[in-house]
Write a protein that holds these residues in place. Structure first.
Motif, PDB file in Angstrom:
ATOM      1  N   MET A  45       0.365  -0.869  -0.134  1.00 39.67           N
ATOM      2  CA  MET A  45       0.071  -0.096  -0.040  1.00 39.67           C
ATOM      3  C   MET A  45       0.855   1.253   0.256  1.00 39.67           C
ATOM      4  O   MET A  45       1.694   1.449   0.276  1.00 39.67           O
ATOM      5  CB  MET A  45      -0.918   0.540   1.120  1.00 39.67           C
ATOM      6  N   ILE A  56      -2.796   0.655  -3.933  1.00 40.60           N
ATOM      7  CA  ILE A  56      -3.548  -0.204  -2.456  1.00 40.60           C
ATOM      8  C   ILE A  56      -3.444  -2.053  -3.584  1.00 40.60           C
ATOM      9  O   ILE A  56      -4.253  -1.988  -4.262  1.00 40.60           O
ATOM     10  CB  ILE A  56      -4.436  -0.977  -2.204  1.00 40.60           C
ATOM     11  N   SER A  57      -2.404  -2.892  -2.799  1.00 42.93           N
ATOM     12  CA  SER A  57      -3.056  -4.197  -3.711  1.00 42.93           C
ATOM     13  C   SER A  57      -3.851  -4.667  -3.046  1.00 42.93           C
ATOM     14  O   SER A  57      -3.867  -4.715  -2.585  1.00 42.93           O
ATOM     15  CB  SER A  57      -1.406  -5.052  -3.027  1.00 42.93           C
ATOM     16  N   TYR A  60      -3.293  -7.341  -1.460  1.00 43.60           N
ATOM     17  CA  TYR A  60      -3.438  -7.626   0.521  1.00 43.60           C
ATOM     18  C   TYR A  60      -5.018  -6.864   0.667  1.00 43.60           C
ATOM     19  O   TYR A  60      -4.676  -7.308   1.238  1.00 43.60           O
ATOM     20  CB  TYR A  60      -2.422  -6.425   0.581  1.00 43.60           C
ATOM     21  N   LEU A  61      -5.302  -6.072   0.323  1.00 40.10           N
ATOM     22  CA  LEU A  61      -6.671  -5.797   0.814  1.00 40.10           C
ATOM     23  C   LEU A  61      -6.899  -6.675   0.368  1.00 40.10           C
ATOM     24  O   LEU A  61      -8.432  -6.919   2.086  1.00 40.10           O
ATOM     25  CB  LEU A  61      -7.457  -4.642  -0.893  1.00 40.10           C
ATOM     26  N   ILE A  69      -4.816  -3.448   8.049  1.00 37.03           N
ATOM     27  CA  ILE A  69      -5.049  -2.260   6.291  1.00 37.03           C
ATOM     28  C   ILE A  69      -5.714  -1.353   6.930  1.00 37.03           C
ATOM     29  O   ILE A  69      -5.508  -0.078   6.619  1.00 37.03           O
ATOM     30  CB  ILE A  69      -5.760  -3.411   5.624  1.00 37.03           C
ATOM     31  N   ASP A  72      -2.865   0.920   8.056  1.00 43.51           N
ATOM     32  CA  ASP A  72      -2.042   1.393   7.386  1.00 43.51           C
ATOM     33  C   ASP A  72      -2.713   2.410   6.229  1.00 43.51           C
ATOM     34  O   ASP A  72      -2.605   3.193   5.996  1.00 43.51           O
ATOM     35  CB  ASP A  72      -2.303   0.301   5.855  1.00 43.51           C
ATOM     36  N   VAL A  73      -3.869   2.567   6.304  1.00 43.63           N
ATOM     37  CA  VAL A  73      -4.974   3.732   5.553  1.00 43.63           C
ATOM     38  C   VAL A  73      -4.549   5.569   6.229  1.00 43.63           C
ATOM     39  O   VAL A  73      -3.679   5.700   5.556  1.00 43.63           O
ATOM     40  CB  VAL A  73      -6.432   3.189   5.300  1.00 43.63           C
ATOM     41  N   GLU A  76      -1.049   6.017   5.186  1.00 42.35           N
ATOM     42  CA  GLU A  76      -1.080   6.842   3.993  1.00 42.35           C
ATOM     43  C   GLU A  76      -1.764   7.791   3.371  1.00 42.35           C
ATOM     44  O   GLU A  76      -1.399   8.688   2.894  1.00 42.35           O
ATOM     45  CB  GLU A  76      -1.767   5.336   3.510  1.00 42.35           C
ATOM     46  N   ARG A 161       3.902  -2.846   3.724  1.00 37.25           N
ATOM     47  CA  ARG A 161       3.764  -1.246   3.633  1.00 37.25           C
ATOM     48  C   ARG A 161       4.860  -0.325   3.278  1.00 37.25           C
ATOM     49  O   ARG A 161       6.065  -0.976   3.206  1.00 37.25           O
ATOM     50  CB  ARG A 161       3.367  -1.329   4.541  1.00 37.25           C
TER      51      ARG A 161
END
Ligand code: ZN
Length: 162
Positions: A45, A56-57, A60-61, A69, A72-73, A76, A161
Protein backbone atom coordinates in the motif's frame (compact mmCIF):
# COMPACT_ATOMS: atom_id res chain seq x y z
CA UNK A 1 -3.94 2.74 -14.91
CA UNK A 2 -7.49 2.68 -13.50
CA UNK A 3 -8.30 4.72 -10.45
CA UNK A 4 -11.49 4.78 -8.40
CA UNK A 5 -12.91 7.16 -5.83
CA UNK A 6 -11.54 6.39 -2.35
CA UNK A 7 -15.01 6.92 -0.89
CA UNK A 8 -16.46 4.12 -3.05
CA UNK A 9 -14.36 1.60 -1.14
CA UNK A 10 -13.65 3.19 2.22
CA UNK A 11 -16.91 4.31 3.76
CA UNK A 12 -17.21 6.62 6.70
CA UNK A 13 -13.53 7.53 6.98
CA UNK A 14 -14.47 11.21 6.95
CA UNK A 15 -16.03 10.62 10.39
CA UNK A 16 -12.97 8.92 11.88
CA UNK A 17 -11.23 11.21 14.39
CA UNK A 18 -7.80 9.93 13.38
CA UNK A 19 -8.53 10.99 9.80
CA UNK A 20 -9.91 14.36 10.89
CA UNK A 21 -6.69 14.91 12.82
CA UNK A 22 -4.81 14.54 9.55
CA UNK A 23 -6.89 16.81 7.30
CA UNK A 24 -8.92 18.95 9.69
CA UNK A 25 -11.66 20.95 8.02
CA UNK A 26 -10.52 19.77 4.62
CA UNK A 27 -11.27 16.10 5.44
CA UNK A 28 -14.43 15.72 3.32
CA UNK A 29 -12.96 17.61 0.39
CA UNK A 30 -9.69 15.65 0.38
CA UNK A 31 -11.36 12.25 0.69
CA UNK A 32 -13.93 13.16 -1.97
CA UNK A 33 -11.12 13.91 -4.41
CA UNK A 34 -8.80 11.07 -3.42
CA UNK A 35 -8.33 8.31 -5.99
CA UNK A 36 -7.34 4.71 -5.37
CA UNK A 37 -5.52 2.39 -7.72
CA UNK A 38 -5.70 -1.36 -7.08
CA UNK A 39 -2.52 -3.00 -8.21
CA UNK A 40 -2.10 -6.63 -9.14
CA UNK A 41 1.27 -6.73 -7.47
CA UNK A 42 1.47 -8.65 -4.25
CA UNK A 43 2.32 -6.68 -1.26
CA UNK A 44 1.93 -3.06 -0.89
CA UNK A 45 0.00 0.00 0.00
CA UNK A 46 1.50 3.36 -0.86
CA UNK A 47 1.02 6.85 -2.20
CA UNK A 48 2.07 7.90 -5.67
CA UNK A 49 4.80 10.54 -5.58
CA UNK A 50 3.60 11.68 -9.00
CA UNK A 51 0.01 12.72 -8.22
CA UNK A 52 -0.61 11.65 -4.62
CA UNK A 53 -3.18 8.93 -5.30
CA UNK A 54 -3.41 5.88 -3.06
CA UNK A 55 -2.10 2.58 -4.40
CA UNK A 56 -3.27 -0.61 -2.78
CA UNK A 57 -2.43 -4.19 -3.60
CA UNK A 58 -5.70 -6.01 -4.26
CA UNK A 59 -4.10 -9.10 -2.77
CA UNK A 60 -3.26 -7.29 0.45
CA UNK A 61 -6.73 -5.77 0.68
CA UNK A 62 -8.32 -9.20 0.28
CA UNK A 63 -5.91 -11.18 2.43
CA UNK A 64 -4.28 -8.81 4.89
CA UNK A 65 -5.19 -8.42 8.53
CA UNK A 66 -8.09 -5.96 8.83
CA UNK A 67 -6.44 -3.97 11.65
CA UNK A 68 -3.17 -3.73 9.73
CA UNK A 69 -5.07 -2.53 6.66
CA UNK A 70 -6.97 0.05 8.68
CA UNK A 71 -3.79 1.37 10.32
CA UNK A 72 -2.08 1.40 6.93
CA UNK A 73 -4.86 3.55 5.50
CA UNK A 74 -4.31 6.03 8.36
CA UNK A 75 -0.55 5.90 7.69
CA UNK A 76 -1.00 6.44 3.95
CA UNK A 77 -3.49 9.28 4.42
CA UNK A 78 -0.73 11.11 6.29
CA UNK A 79 1.43 10.66 3.18
CA UNK A 80 -1.45 12.00 1.08
CA UNK A 81 -1.39 15.17 3.17
CA UNK A 82 2.40 15.36 3.01
CA UNK A 83 2.21 15.08 -0.77
CA UNK A 84 -0.35 17.90 -0.86
CA UNK A 85 2.07 19.98 1.23
CA UNK A 86 4.78 19.41 -1.36
CA UNK A 87 6.91 17.19 0.84
CA UNK A 88 9.15 14.62 -0.72
CA UNK A 89 7.78 11.21 0.29
CA UNK A 90 10.75 9.05 -0.62
CA UNK A 91 13.67 11.12 0.60
CA UNK A 92 16.60 8.76 0.28
CA UNK A 93 18.86 10.94 2.40
CA UNK A 94 17.17 9.18 5.29
CA UNK A 95 16.89 5.54 6.17
CA UNK A 96 13.29 4.37 6.29
CA UNK A 97 13.06 4.39 10.10
CA UNK A 98 14.63 7.88 10.31
CA UNK A 99 12.63 9.50 7.54
CA UNK A 100 10.52 12.34 8.98
CA UNK A 101 7.60 11.61 6.64
CA UNK A 102 7.50 7.96 7.76
CA UNK A 103 7.79 8.83 11.45
CA UNK A 104 4.93 11.29 11.17
CA UNK A 105 2.79 8.71 9.34
CA UNK A 106 3.59 6.05 11.95
CA UNK A 107 2.81 8.46 14.80
CA UNK A 108 -0.74 8.80 13.52
CA UNK A 109 -1.09 5.05 12.98
CA UNK A 110 0.28 4.25 16.46
CA UNK A 111 -1.99 6.84 18.08
CA UNK A 112 -4.95 5.13 16.44
CA UNK A 113 -3.58 1.72 17.49
CA UNK A 114 -3.58 3.03 21.09
CA UNK A 115 -7.16 4.17 20.66
CA UNK A 116 -7.98 0.63 19.57
CA UNK A 117 -6.21 -0.55 22.73
CA UNK A 118 -3.71 -2.69 20.87
CA UNK A 119 -0.87 -3.98 23.05
CA UNK A 120 2.71 -2.82 22.53
CA UNK A 121 3.46 -6.32 21.30
CA UNK A 122 0.72 -6.13 18.69
CA UNK A 123 1.85 -2.66 17.65
CA UNK A 124 5.40 -3.98 17.16
CA UNK A 125 3.94 -6.74 15.03
CA UNK A 126 2.24 -4.04 12.99
CA UNK A 127 5.46 -2.02 12.72
CA UNK A 128 7.59 -4.94 11.58
CA UNK A 129 7.90 -5.08 7.82
CA UNK A 130 10.17 -7.20 5.70
CA UNK A 131 12.34 -4.22 4.80
CA UNK A 132 13.37 -3.35 8.34
CA UNK A 133 15.55 -5.54 10.48
CA UNK A 134 15.24 -6.18 14.18
CA UNK A 135 17.53 -3.28 15.16
CA UNK A 136 15.54 -0.90 12.99
CA UNK A 137 12.31 -2.14 14.56
CA UNK A 138 13.83 -1.40 18.00
CA UNK A 139 14.72 2.09 16.84
CA UNK A 140 11.32 2.76 15.28
CA UNK A 141 9.52 1.45 18.38
CA UNK A 142 11.66 3.71 20.59
CA UNK A 143 10.94 6.74 18.41
CA UNK A 144 7.22 6.01 18.66
CA UNK A 145 7.26 5.25 22.42
CA UNK A 146 6.22 1.66 21.83
CA UNK A 147 7.77 -1.03 24.02
CA UNK A 148 9.83 -3.26 21.76
CA UNK A 149 8.78 -6.88 21.37
CA UNK A 150 10.42 -9.46 19.16
CA UNK A 151 8.30 -10.34 16.12
CA UNK A 152 8.34 -13.85 14.71
CA UNK A 153 9.34 -14.29 11.08
CA UNK A 154 5.95 -15.74 10.11
CA UNK A 155 4.18 -12.75 11.65
CA UNK A 156 6.17 -10.18 9.79
CA UNK A 157 5.51 -11.94 6.49
CA UNK A 158 1.90 -10.88 6.79
CA UNK A 159 2.54 -7.17 6.73
CA UNK A 160 3.65 -5.18 3.78
CA UNK A 161 3.59 -1.48 3.42
CA UNK A 162 5.47 1.42 1.93
ZN1 ZN B 1 4.95 5.31 4.82
Amino acid sequence: MSTYPFTDYFKGFEKVNAVRRIFGERTEEVLRNLKVEFSGRRGYMGVSDVDGHLMISAHYLNNGDIIDIYLDVIHELVHVRQFMEGKELFDNRYDYVDRPTEIEAYRHAVEEARNLELSDERICEYLKTEWINDDELKQLAKTLNVKYAYVEEKEKERRRRF
